[in-house]
Design a protein around this motif. Structure first.
Motif, PDB file in Angstrom:
ATOM      1  N   ARG A  44       0.376  -1.374   0.219  1.00  0.00           N
ATOM      2  CA  ARG A  44      -0.121  -0.043   0.222  1.00  0.00           C
ATOM      3  C   ARG A  44       0.854   1.515  -0.196  1.00  0.00           C
ATOM      4  NH1 ARG A  44      -5.431  -0.926   0.273  1.00  0.00           N
ATOM      5  NH2 ARG A  44      -5.621   1.042   1.480  1.00  0.00           N
ATOM      6  N   ASP A  71      -4.893   6.510  -1.433  1.00  0.00           N
ATOM      7  CA  ASP A  71      -5.003   5.245  -0.669  1.00  0.00           C
ATOM      8  C   ASP A  71      -4.851   4.213  -2.299  1.00  0.00           C
ATOM      9  OD1 ASP A  71      -7.864   5.355  -0.812  1.00  0.00           O
ATOM     10  OD2 ASP A  71      -7.889   3.994   1.380  1.00  0.00           O
ATOM     11  N   ILE A  73      -5.095   1.187  -5.172  1.00  0.00           N
ATOM     12  CA  ILE A  73      -4.259   0.496  -5.764  1.00  0.00           C
ATOM     13  C   ILE A  73      -4.475   0.510  -6.641  1.00  0.00           C
ATOM     14  CG2 ILE A  73      -3.232  -1.725  -5.672  1.00  0.00           C
ATOM     15  CD1 ILE A  73      -3.491  -0.070  -2.610  1.00  0.00           C
TER      16      ILE A  73
END
Length: 169
Positions: A44, A71, A73
């Motif tokens: 992450r 955040d 991905i």
């Protein structure tokens, strides 16, 4: 200052390569283990660094993908994430190589991912943040590696300047 930012772009490429080399030795479970860093895992955290660079490069150049969340991905597989990191580092280096000193004082207008309020900043101030952001989160990634029992990495700018980056020393 342009010379300074070009040095940081080369340094970040070098430091990212060292960090990804260390991550390549991990199992998938280790790579994804939440070790309490701001973004939890190496998976992450490294995705976040790439998200940041892509968001800033989109703002600075008007081209490239624009992440939707800090955040996000971008790549689930390590090999794809690494390839994207290498491509982004090359993109940053190439873009800075095409700038002249006057370009640093140009104004950049953008809307942060976290706020609908537009911001106007000088390009050189934005670049200072871009490189500081990478260093900050690479430090968190380094802490995760050591929490996993892996050897500490030499990532200091001065070490780079005394070795692979001697032309910047």
């Amino acid at each position: 200052m342009l010379h300074h930012y070009r040095m940081f772009a080369d340094y970040n490429r070098w430091a990212n390569q060292r960090l990804y080399d260390a991550c390549a030795t991990l199992s998938d479970a280790e790579f994804r283990a939440d070790k309490g860093a701001f973004f939890g895992s190496l998976h992450r955290t490294l995705n976040h660094i790439l998200v940041g660079d892509r968001a800033w490069m989109k703002r600075l150049t008007g081209t490239g993908p624009a992440p939707r969340a800090l955040d996000e991905i971008l790549f689930d597989a390590f090999a794809e994430l690494r390839a994207a990191r290498e491509a982004e580092d090359a993109r940053i280096i190439d873009w800075l190589g095409a700038l002249d000193d006057d370009a640093l004082s140009a104004l950049v207008e953008y809307t942060p991912i976290t706020s609908p309020t537009p911001v106007i900043q000088r390009r050189d101030r934005v670049l200072a943040h871009v490189f500081n952001h990478q260093t900050h989160h690479r430090g968190q990634a380094h802490a995760i590696l050591t929490a996993l029992g892996k050897p500490s990495l030499l990532l200091d700018l001065v070490y780079f300047q005394r070795t692979d980056g001697a032309q910047w020393g």
